[in-house]
Enzyme design. Structure first.
Site, mmCIF file in Angstrom:
data_model
loop_
_atom_site.group_PDB
_atom_site.id
_atom_site.type_symbol
_atom_site.label_atom_id
_atom_site.label_comp_id
_atom_site.label_asym_id
_atom_site.label_seq_id
_atom_site.Cartn_x
_atom_site.Cartn_y
_atom_site.Cartn_z
ATOM 1 N N SER A 92 0.834 -1.205 0.000
ATOM 2 C CA SER A 92 0.000 0.000 0.000
ATOM 3 C C SER A 92 0.873 1.263 0.000
ATOM 4 C CB SER A 92 -0.950 -0.035 1.208
ATOM 5 O OG SER A 92 -1.965 0.929 1.082
ATOM 6 N N ASP A 439 -5.096 -3.304 -3.454
ATOM 7 C CA ASP A 439 -4.337 -3.051 -2.239
ATOM 8 C C ASP A 439 -4.508 -4.208 -1.249
ATOM 9 O OD1 ASP A 439 -3.603 -1.932 0.387
ATOM 10 O OD2 ASP A 439 -3.596 0.002 -0.632
#
Length: 579
Positions: A92, A439
């Protein structure tokens, strides 16, 4: 600097194996020579065979993770610790930092200079909107265009302040100056089916594929079409900007607060397309003196697109986009619904009878999901009809359907019809033509799954946790994953009184498996006891940080390393002795 050529790995075939690819193994062997020298300079003597495999793990956390990791790495460089690390794993927001520092082929040798350049870029520069539109104009031509493309462009505009056109596979030509980089994501289809181990996906300069499953393809070939393990159509590798958006697409999950997240996306779309809320009176007037640039087509204002993006936008596509943006804000607005109906009727009369005409009574009976699907199908049906559309409108016509359908990270599945033995690869991956990457922060907000591949033989994990919530959630989830997967992992024992207000340094050890050093970003040491205040100030979803915020965050993140250098070296020494 070593001059080793590590760029020999290239294959047009799928590789199903738990083993490391040859080029990563070679990188590891030669990087360990540098690690051995670094440890000797720190007073730790070990034979080449006993050099520990040290991995830095950086969690997610948006810009907080990006800046926090930069502070940690810079301090590691100052303290002569950076050259002791073999791997750098990101997830991320921390992958944003990784992608930025790896722009410099020798970043770990001059990180302070790199850091200063990045701070200047993040706080004093901007990327021209037309550059973003040009990138998106190329992206919409791709078969698998998704919200990830739009999210990547938005991140470049708001956060990175640059469009990185380089490709990850180009880094395989580099020597072993830096730790070996690995970016992580998850596959949404597997995750939705509860296969939270199988869903982990990793990208390195050499390979891309499933960490836990053990199925990979050359990174330069990722996105190409394979069938039964054989390349069918070579597609150009996506650039680093796209990878930044893919790994940092936390908005894609939307699991806990999907409507708010969707509204955030819509707000960004309006900024990109120059839209603003208008009243029915403004919509019906021929010109509005309040608007800097206004063209009215079929009674609908295109509102300042030209001044914002410096391109003309007086086309039917722009009219249609503005109608949809208004309906999104006011789905029961009779005036705008009638404008949509008139628009559809006009398009149909121009020789496109397949366009459905909106019946307002039917619309009123639809649920929100049904309305989204209708508008997505309508937009897709109009694709290609507006040959004179400007770049902004063309991007809008491609983006709105994937917003309505909430489609992220679409890629051709390189395992499609692969003849895998029973149990080697999940059945879903063998039958699906496409996969959907996003993500990984909502599974385990730290890339433990990639780091704990047995073949990587990681001895010591230095975990920088940039979460704003439970400071021990990532390490606890990693322990659960290892228990379910039969992977050795140390017990995680934290005093009850420290679970909300953590210290800055924890060590978890077991009889087997790696030693884990866990360092929460905000703690009672560097935050002087006011942990909650820092968490609130640096929330995950907010506008870009100011220079002052960045400087403060760099300071507290670097303190976690500076205050604990001696203890880190003690744990490295202990690992060497154990080996």
């Amino acid at each position: 600097m070593m001059s080793t050529d590590l760029g020999s790995f290239q294959s047009e075939h799928v590789r199903v194996s738990k083993s490391l690819n040859e080029s990563e193994s070679k990188y590891v062997r030669e990087r360990k020579l540098k690690i051995e020298k670094c440890l000797q300079n720190n007073g730790i003597n070990c034979q080449e065979a006993d050099v520990p495999h040290i991995a830095v793990l950086a969690s997610g956390g948006g810009e907080r993770a990006m800046v926090g990791l930069l502070g940690c790495l810079d301090q590691m460089g100052q303290d002569n610790l950076l050259d002791s690390t073999l791997y750098l794993f990101g997830l991320s927001g921390s992958t944003w930092c990784m992608s930025l520092v790896y722009e410099d082929p020798v970043w770990s040798s001059n990180l302070s200079i790199t850091k200063d350049k990045l701070i200047k870029r993040l706080t004093e520069t901007s990327v021209e909107p037309i550059t973003i539109i040009r990138w998106l104009t190329e992206a919409i031509k791709l078969e698998n265009y998704s919200m990830t493309d739009f999210g990547s462009a938005a991140a470049a505009y708001y956060y990175f302040k640059a469009v990185d056109r380089s490709r990850l596979s180009e880094q395989k030509q580099r020597d072993t100056t830096n730790p070996y980089p690995i970016y992580t994501a998850t596959e949404n289809g597997l995750k939705q089916r509860g296969l939270t181990a199988d869903c982990w996906f990793e990208f390195s300069p050499h390979e891309a594929g499933y960490s836990h499953v053990g199925a990979f393809v050359d990174t330069s070939m990722f996105g190409s079409q394979f069938e039964a393990g054989v390349l069918k159509q070579k597609m150009e590798e996506r650039d680093m900007l796209y990878l930044q958006g893919l790994c940092g697409s936390a908005l894609a999950d939307g699991k806990e607060n999907k409507e708010n997240i969707k509204q955030m996306i819509w707000d960004r779309i309006k900024v990109f397309f120059g839209q603003r809320s208008t009243t029915n009176n403004e919509m019906s007037s021929s010109k509005s003196a309040e608007l800097p640039v206004t063209e009215v087509a079929s009674g609908v204002s295109t509102v300042a697109v030209a001044s914002h993006w410096r391109v003309p936008c007086d086309c039917q596509a722009c009219t249609f986009i503005n109608i949809l943006l208004q309906i999104h804000d006011n789905p029961e607005d009779e005036f705008m619904l009638e404008k949509l109906r008139q628009f559809q009727t006009e398009i149909s009369s121009q020789g496109h009878p397949s366009v459905l005409i909106l019946e307002k009574e039917t619309w009123k009976k639809m649920a929100t999901e049904e309305r989204d699907k209708y508008l997505a199908d309508l937009t897709k049906s109009l694709d290609g009809l507006f040959s004179g559309a400007c770049d902004v409108s063309a991007v809008g016509m491609k983006t709105l359907p994937v917003v309505y359908s909430w489609t992220w990270g679409t890629h051709s599945n390189f395992l499609f019809k692969y003849p895998a033995g029973e149990g080697k690869v999940p059945d879903m991956l063998l039958s699906a033509e496409h996969i959907y990457l996003e993500d990984a922060g909502f599974v385990i907000n730290s890339p433990y799954v990639a780091a704990l591949r047995a073949e990587r033989k990681v001895d010591l994990i230095l975990s920088f946790d940039f979460s704003a919530g439970d400071p021990f959630l990532t390490v606890n989830l990693a322990a659960e994953y290892c228990k379910e997967s039969g992977i050795p992992f140390p017990p995680v024992d934290v005093p009850e009184e420290e679970k909300e207000n953590p210290k800055d340094f924890y060590v978890f050890k077991g009889e087997q498996g790696p030693t884990v050093i866990h360092m929460p970003l905000f703690n009672v040491v560097n935050c002087e006891g006011d942990v909650n205040k820092w968490r609130e100030t640096y929330s995950t979803f907010q506008l870009p940080f100011t220079r002052e915020m960045i400087q403060d965050l760099l300071r507290v993140s670097s303190l976690n390393v500076a205050n604990n250098k001696k203890r880190i070296l003690e744990e490295i020494q202990a690992v060497c002795q154990r080996k």
